[in-house]
Write an enzyme that holds these catalytic residues in place. Sequence first.
Site, mmCIF file in Angstrom:
data_model
loop_
_atom_site.group_PDB
_atom_site.id
_atom_site.type_symbol
_atom_site.label_atom_id
_atom_site.label_comp_id
_atom_site.label_asym_id
_atom_site.label_seq_id
_atom_site.Cartn_x
_atom_site.Cartn_y
_atom_site.Cartn_z
ATOM 1 N N PRO A 282 -8.401 9.511 12.133
ATOM 2 C CA PRO A 282 -8.024 8.110 11.929
ATOM 3 C C PRO A 282 -8.086 7.707 10.464
ATOM 4 C CG PRO A 282 -10.262 8.248 12.753
ATOM 5 C CD PRO A 282 -9.760 9.659 12.668
ATOM 6 N N GLY A 283 -7.146 6.914 10.040
ATOM 7 C CA GLY A 283 -7.182 6.353 8.692
ATOM 8 C C GLY A 283 -7.291 4.844 8.812
ATOM 9 N N ARG A 284 -6.176 4.246 9.242
ATOM 10 C CA ARG A 284 -6.079 2.787 9.357
ATOM 11 C C ARG A 284 -7.230 2.182 10.176
ATOM 12 N NH1 ARG A 284 -0.930 0.450 9.310
ATOM 13 N NH2 ARG A 284 -0.193 2.513 9.909
ATOM 14 N N ARG A 320 3.727 -2.697 2.045
ATOM 15 C CA ARG A 320 4.006 -2.639 3.488
ATOM 16 C C ARG A 320 5.014 -3.688 3.984
ATOM 17 N NH1 ARG A 320 0.903 -2.927 7.253
ATOM 18 N NH2 ARG A 320 1.571 -1.085 8.366
ATOM 19 N N CYS A 349 11.019 -8.017 -9.556
ATOM 20 C CA CYS A 349 12.447 -8.344 -9.523
ATOM 21 C C CYS A 349 13.173 -7.595 -8.417
ATOM 22 C CB CYS A 349 13.063 -8.041 -10.877
ATOM 23 S SG CYS A 349 12.277 -9.037 -12.127
ATOM 24 N N GLU A 350 12.860 -7.920 -7.198
ATOM 25 C CA GLU A 350 13.523 -7.357 -6.028
ATOM 26 C C GLU A 350 13.482 -8.425 -4.942
ATOM 27 O OE1 GLU A 350 14.095 -3.798 -4.998
ATOM 28 O OE2 GLU A 350 13.256 -2.773 -6.744
HETATM 29 N N1 LLP Z 1 -3.125 12.523 10.335
HETATM 30 C C1 LLP Z 1 -1.893 12.792 9.885
HETATM 31 C C2 LLP Z 1 -1.392 14.172 9.968
HETATM 32 C C3 LLP Z 1 -1.101 11.773 9.322
HETATM 33 O O1 LLP Z 1 0.115 12.047 8.884
HETATM 34 C C4 LLP Z 1 -1.620 10.456 9.245
HETATM 35 C C5 LLP Z 1 -0.828 9.368 8.662
HETATM 36 C C6 LLP Z 1 -2.915 10.217 9.732
HETATM 37 C C7 LLP Z 1 -3.635 11.272 10.273
HETATM 38 C C8 LLP Z 1 -3.552 8.849 9.702
HETATM 39 O O2 LLP Z 1 -2.848 7.909 10.396
HETATM 40 P P1 LLP Z 1 -3.502 6.473 10.705
HETATM 41 O O3 LLP Z 1 -4.696 6.701 11.577
HETATM 42 O O4 LLP Z 1 -3.881 5.854 9.422
HETATM 43 O O5 LLP Z 1 -2.423 5.721 11.390
HETATM 44 N N2 LLP Z 1 2.120 4.004 5.195
HETATM 45 C C9 LLP Z 1 2.207 3.729 6.616
HETATM 46 C C10 LLP Z 1 1.416 4.718 7.454
HETATM 47 C C11 LLP Z 1 1.769 6.152 7.202
HETATM 48 C C12 LLP Z 1 0.913 7.114 7.956
HETATM 49 C C13 LLP Z 1 1.144 8.509 7.520
HETATM 50 N N3 LLP Z 1 0.343 9.490 8.200
HETATM 51 C C14 LLP Z 1 1.791 2.288 6.855
HETATM 52 O O6 LLP Z 1 1.450 1.599 5.907
HETATM 53 O O7 LLP Z 1 1.830 1.825 7.989
#
Ligand code: LLP
Length: 422
Positions: A282-284, A320, A349-350
């Site tokens: 998890p990231g987000r 985003r 400027c977009e």
């Molecule tokens: N693992 C892999 C292989 C991934 O490609 C990603 C995210 C994650 C884990 C983590 O995903 P999360 O749990 O954060 O959803 N920039 C975009 C999100 C791009 C995610 C890319 N890969 C946004 O702002 O919504």
Amino acid sequence: MEEYLELISDGLYKFRGGKLFIEGVCAEDICREFGTPVYVYSSSYIKRQIEKLRSAFKTACPLICYSMKANGNMSILNLIRKAGCGIDIVSAGELAKALRVGFSAEKIVFAGVGKTKQEIVDGLTANIFLFTVESVEELKTIQQIARQLKKIASVSLRINLDIDVDTHHYTKTSKKETKFGMPVEQVGSIIRSREKFSYIDVKGIHFHLGSNIKISGVYVQALERLKDFLKELNFMPSVIDIGGGFGIHYRKEHLEKIESFGKNICNCFLKNFSGSTMIIEPGRFIVGNSGILLTTVIYNKRTPHRNFLIVDSGMNDLIRPALYNSYHEIVPVKKKDCCTVYDIVGPVCETGDFLGKDRMLPADLKPGDFLAVMSAGAYGFSMSSNYNGRPRAAEVIVSGDTVKCCRRRETIQDLWKLEKTL
Ligand code: LLP
């Protein structure tokens, strides 16, 4: 408003006496002390999210590999490391950062469709836990390099299960048209011929369905599909990495609660893969609602057609909304009646440079007033740029009643420090 803040931040963001607080620190004080634009993160929120994940997934007891791309600030990484997590990286830069912060190599997993030879060398030299292999071509390259270095590379094979998820088109990663992972047949043929890859130990299978996924059903579907596929091959990997993508609230949208999200995934996992270790990435979920972006109103610009709040943060700070049309709540740091409709736009400027459209905010907002752009902890600073000659924002971390800067604001001189006038 109170209800919304409780929902997104578990009570760590709150109005007290009409002022927005992050834990015990007043947002307005942060703006005055550190200037704007500034990213603010709540450390308690991050710790709580990790605990919530642990508890929701407790029956499978996964290794949590935080996805660094969501937010790579080293103080945040350190907090997450100290909470016992591993890390999911996608480049030599992220690998070096992870090692520098002190993540142990056996908790590092390395994904990404375009690992260069040097990146593979770096990963092997560091003895990382797993390379998440995204193509047959990459597997051959890893075998070649591992042979040269006389090392065995541990890998998981990223399978593309052709599963659609309900998220923005750009963040779906498991449809067969996307560049990620390998089709089922290719993974099958690698597994059948794995003896040929003498310098590779196929320890795991990996999938990542997409990002900001709101329900557990698609993970269950993926696990079921994987079980049938592996049964046919008579192969049981020691690791199953189900990727990340767990959704968060940006507003009051429908979202499965993490307790049931985790429970459903674990039940299916334990039914089919009880002998394997689960990894989640998890990231987000960990950092998204820990953070906000504080910004200052430059002009309250009125035209016969629209009301614009022009603020000192733009798409270079938070891309985003411009890139995915994402919704971020925007609140004044001083509570007031919100009765005027505005577009909140940056100075870039977009036409695509906006943070929010058609938002109700106080009529009398004036230059120098502060606003908070919520839910900005994930893919906020990490996707920021210097576009339009704009130094990147400062980042600060709140912990109880204290606030500390964890990345200084870039200076104007920073903009050209790597350049030469020829
Ligand atoms: N693992 C892999 C292989 C991934 O490609 C990603 C995210 C994650 C884990 C983590 O995903 P999360 O749990 O954060 O959803 N920039 C975009 C999100 C791009 C995610 C890319 N890969 C946004 O702002 O919504």
